[in-house]
Design an enzyme around this catalytic site. Structure first.
Site, PDB file in Angstrom:
ATOM      1  CB  CYS A 153      -0.876   0.016   1.244  1.00  4.15           C
ATOM      2  SG  CYS A 153      -1.890  -1.450   1.373  1.00  4.15           S
TER       3      CYS A 153
ATOM      4  CE1 TYR B  92      -2.225 -10.569   1.106  1.00  7.12           C
ATOM      5  CE2 TYR B  92      -4.035  -9.056   0.752  1.00  7.12           C
ATOM      6  CZ  TYR B  92      -2.926  -9.440   1.469  1.00  7.12           C
ATOM      7  OH  TYR B  92      -2.520  -8.682   2.526  1.00  7.12           O
TER       8      TYR B  92
ATOM      9  CG  HIS C 244      -1.258  -9.066   5.356  1.00  9.99           C
ATOM     10  ND1 HIS C 244      -0.959  -8.491   4.146  1.00  9.99           N
ATOM     11  CD2 HIS C 244      -0.089  -9.364   5.929  1.00  9.99           C
ATOM     12  CE1 HIS C 244       0.356  -8.457   3.996  1.00  9.99           C
ATOM     13  NE2 HIS C 244       0.900  -8.976   5.072  1.00  9.99           N
TER      14      HIS C 244
ATOM     15  CG  ASP D  32       3.841  -9.261   6.393  1.00  9.99           C
ATOM     16  OD1 ASP D  32       4.918  -9.866   6.388  1.00  9.99           O
ATOM     17  OD2 ASP D  32       3.307  -8.827   5.357  1.00  9.99           O
TER      18      ASP D  32
END
Ligand code: ADP
Ligand code: SF4
Length: 681
Positions: free
Chosen positions: A33, A173, A176, A269
């Site tokens: 991001c 994905y 997370h 992470d």
């Protein structure tokens, strides 16, 4: 002089086959991001293109939402809801392809995390439950079998659209704890009783289907990467790498073309250097290569080519994944390739980049002042315009602002004299890097010093405190004051606007100078109205020396702003484990001999605390020189001396000073480019 690359690093430049496509080297800029995405697409496109130019073999988007039911407003990510979203993604692909890198896209639907604030769709997830982000009073509804079928179709269409945009790689994905397949996988989120719940095989079913369907749709021309968190970092309550995490990878081992593995959630992470060292994910992910023949990528804030080579040689990874190291230095691969690893601008692991993204603003970087400015200001991280005059510039203060200004001006070819009062350079970063956990912050100084040492036109003088008379006498064509700021000791900050009666507390400057409250073992209250990291590291420091520490704050939790840097939970947990007493919603109301008084910010009820106070509230610029010199000589303030802020701002201001030197700046104008949106009216 041509420099030859150390042959040890050659392995980093091997090609890697990812299904039908080939990565030109082992450098993989993982999805990250950046607060630009669909809102500031021109900035995003140039930022990604810059990484390709800097040698990253694969450059991917951040998360790309593919359906309005996964709307993540107010976060600024990429979106691809229909064909009308293609042009800016095509432009990004072109910017990446221009430098022969592969362009990747990460398809994401945040499911029960997203509030759908913009789309007003009802969020979806494995079961009925409140959405997680921002504790919105909105619930995600449980997906029916029809919903699951629809969701799979949206994902497949998105993969096809990604191919249409020209992407080479599609990332599926489940990481997370932030996407629909990861929510289905997690026992915490999925207690369904149908074929998508219960056993690991069932919870993994949706992810398997997505990978299979993506392969079937685009696998002939695009590499399909599985991005997967092998450990939820919650022990037996979640997926553990040695248990279901490993079993899940075994079940899907040969299905994707590459594995990109990490731990969950984002706070675990993307740990800051205060909480985790380079390569910290290896203990969780190193098994992956033993259960698949496909290439494996992982992150771990790798900035050292030796550590990267070691991770490859030890069989931990095939690709070096990086988000933050690629932000701090988009040219990291190119520098290693050219035999210049000493020129790498190493990430310091501060997560300022993440913070700005979490604030829905374009990411900035402490180490790389050009991050996000590639298009907006036309700043290239490695090049700067040559000088436009023969001016000599005197810079006062060798903190981050002064060092960066000297480096930028020096690279432009100006004659620069850098005068520093102290016995060492680095200013606040040198001082703060000695506090617990902040050691890596010294890289801000070390990178700049290393670069400045190569410039014969920059002269640096230590132990050279300059007063106004000496500066005038020096006769430089221009003077930049980078003299920094100091912490105030009277309690004034956000919460208290007038000095606290009797307050002459110790400050972080005092603690860094070695001053201490009374004797170790005595009680100390660290009063935090700053809300960033400083009070918590001072508390850690004092506990380690034997003080009994209370951290009192008007905030609703300790170090509340570090929510944005993904550190808040880690900080509070560490302080609690160290025995620090935490008192929220309290402000300092008086400091008296032997104690202090704190008042509840809502009720006004007061309580007495024995011992002394350390006040961490606000800083004031050290700008007396400016008052003495303005109007007499050409003088500017930069960094904390102009406006106390974070280190990233000081570096940026130093850089900007160097870039804009000799330029005519319209004080009434907007000093950067802005994306123009076309009205539909
Ligand atoms: P910034 O973050 O803006 O770079 P810092 O506080 O980190 O600011 O650094 C300011 C530096 O300026 C410190 O190293 C300090 O010793 C130095 N300094 C302050 N006043 C003077 C002065 N009069 N002459 C020379 N150096 C000074
Ligand atoms: Fe690294 Fe900090 Fe820059 Fe992020 S902001 S890339 S953590 S130096």
């Amino acid at each position: 002089m041509s420099v030859k690359r150390d042959p040890r690093y050659d392995v980093l430049f091997d090609t890697v086959e990812i299904g039908p496509v080939t990565a030109p080297n082992r450098f993989y800029q993982v999805p990250h991001c950046n607060g630009m995405g669909r809102m500031f697409p021109d900035s995003m496109i140039s930022m990604r293109g810059m990484k390709a130019e800097g040698g990253w073999g694969i450059v991917t988007t951040e998360q790309c939402d593919f359906h309005p039911t996964g709307d993540v407003q107010p976060f600024t990510e990429t979106s691809m809801w229909d064909d009308s979203d293609l042009p800016y993604l095509v432009a990004m692909v072109d910017a990446v392809h221009e430098h022969d890198a592969l362009a990747g896209i990460e398809l994401v639907h945040n499911g029960q995390d997203s509030g759908c604030l913009y789309s007003r769709e009802v969020p979806i997830g494995p079961e009925h439950r409140p959405v997680t982000w921002h504790q919105h009073p909105i619930q995600a509804r449980a997906m029916s079998r029809d919903d699951i079928r629809n969701y799979r179709r949206w994902h497949r269409k998105a993969a096809l659209r990604a191919r249409q945009a020209g992407f080479d790689i599609v990332v599926v994905y489940a990481g997370h704890d932030g996407t629909v397949p990861s929510h289905f996988l997690s026992r915490q989120s999925n207690q369904r009783s149908d074929e998508y719940g219960g056993s690991l095989e069932n919870r993994l079913r949706l992810y398997r289907e997505l990978i299979e369907e993506t392969k079937e749709a685009v696998g002939d021309t695009m590499g399909v990467v599985a991005r997967f968190a092998v450990d939820e970092m919650m022990g037996a309550d979640g997926l553990e790498w040695a248990g279901e995490g490993k079993e899940a990878i075994e079940m899907l081992a040969e299905l994707p073309d590459m594995w990109d593995v990490n731990v969950s959630d984002w706070e675990n992470d993307s740990m800051t250097s205060r909480f985790a060292q380079e390569g910290y994910q290896e203990e969780y992910i190193s098994f992956v290569k033993s259960v698949t023949s496909k290439p494996v990528a992982a992150v771990g804030r790798y900035t050292s080519p030796d550590t990267m080579v070691s991770a490859i040689r030890r069989g931990v990874v095939d690709m070096i994944g990086a988000a933050r190291p690629s932000i701090a230095d988009p040219f990291l691969p190119a520098k290693i390739k050219a035999g210049r690893p000493e020129d790498i601008r190493e990430c310091i692991g501060c997560n300022v980049c993440a913070a700005w993204n979490n604030l829905s603003a374009p990411s900035r970087c402490t180490q790389n002042p050009t991050m996000g400015e590639e298009w907006r200001r036309g700043w290239h991280p490695e090049t700067i315009a040559p000088k436009e005059s023969d001016s000599t510039v005197l810079i006062i203060g060798a903190g981050p602002a002064g060092l960066e200004a000297a480096l930028g001006l020096g690279k432009r070819g100006y004659d620069v004299i850098l005068a520093e009062a102290g016995t060492e350079t680095g200013g606040r970063v040198t001082r703060e890097s000695r506090l617990p956990g902040l050691n890596a912050w010294a890289r801000v100084r070390d990178y700049r010093l290393g670069q400045i040492e190569c410039l014969s036109n920059v002269q640096m003088y230590l132990e050279s405190e300059m007063d106004a008379g000496q500066i005038q006498e020096f006769g430089a064509d221009a003077v930049a004051l980078a003299t920094g700021a100091f912490w105030r000791n009277d309690g004034v900050g956000r919460s208290i606007r007038f000095p606290v009666p009797g307050c002459q507390a110790l400050t972080p400057d005092d603690i860094m100078d070695g001053k201490r409250p009374h004797q170790p073992g005595s009680a100390v209250t660290v009063y935090d109205d700053d809300h960033y990291y400083m009070a918590s590291v001072i508390a850690e420091q004092l506990v380690s020396e034997g003080y009994r520490v209370t951290l009192a704050t008007p905030g609703m939790c300790v170090a509340s702003w570090t929510e944005y840097t993904l550190e808040q939970r880690h900080i509070e947990k560490r302080l609690l484990n160290m025995g620090v007493e935490i008192l929220t919603r309290h402000e300092l109301s008086a400091v008296e001999a032997g104690g202090l008084r704190l008042a509840n910010t809502l009720t006004g009820d007061t309580r007495e605390h024995e011992g002394s106070a350390v006040s961490v509230t606000a800083r004031l610029p050290r700008d007396e020189l400016y008052d003495a010199l303005k109007g007499k000589i050409p003088v500017r303030r930069i960094g904390d001396c102009f406006g106390p802020s974070i280190i990233a701002a000081a570096v940026y201001e130093g850089h900007r000073y160097a870039r804009e030197f000799d330029a005519e700046i319209d004080p009434d104008g907007v000093p950067f480019n802005r994306t123009r949106y076309e009205l539909q009216h």
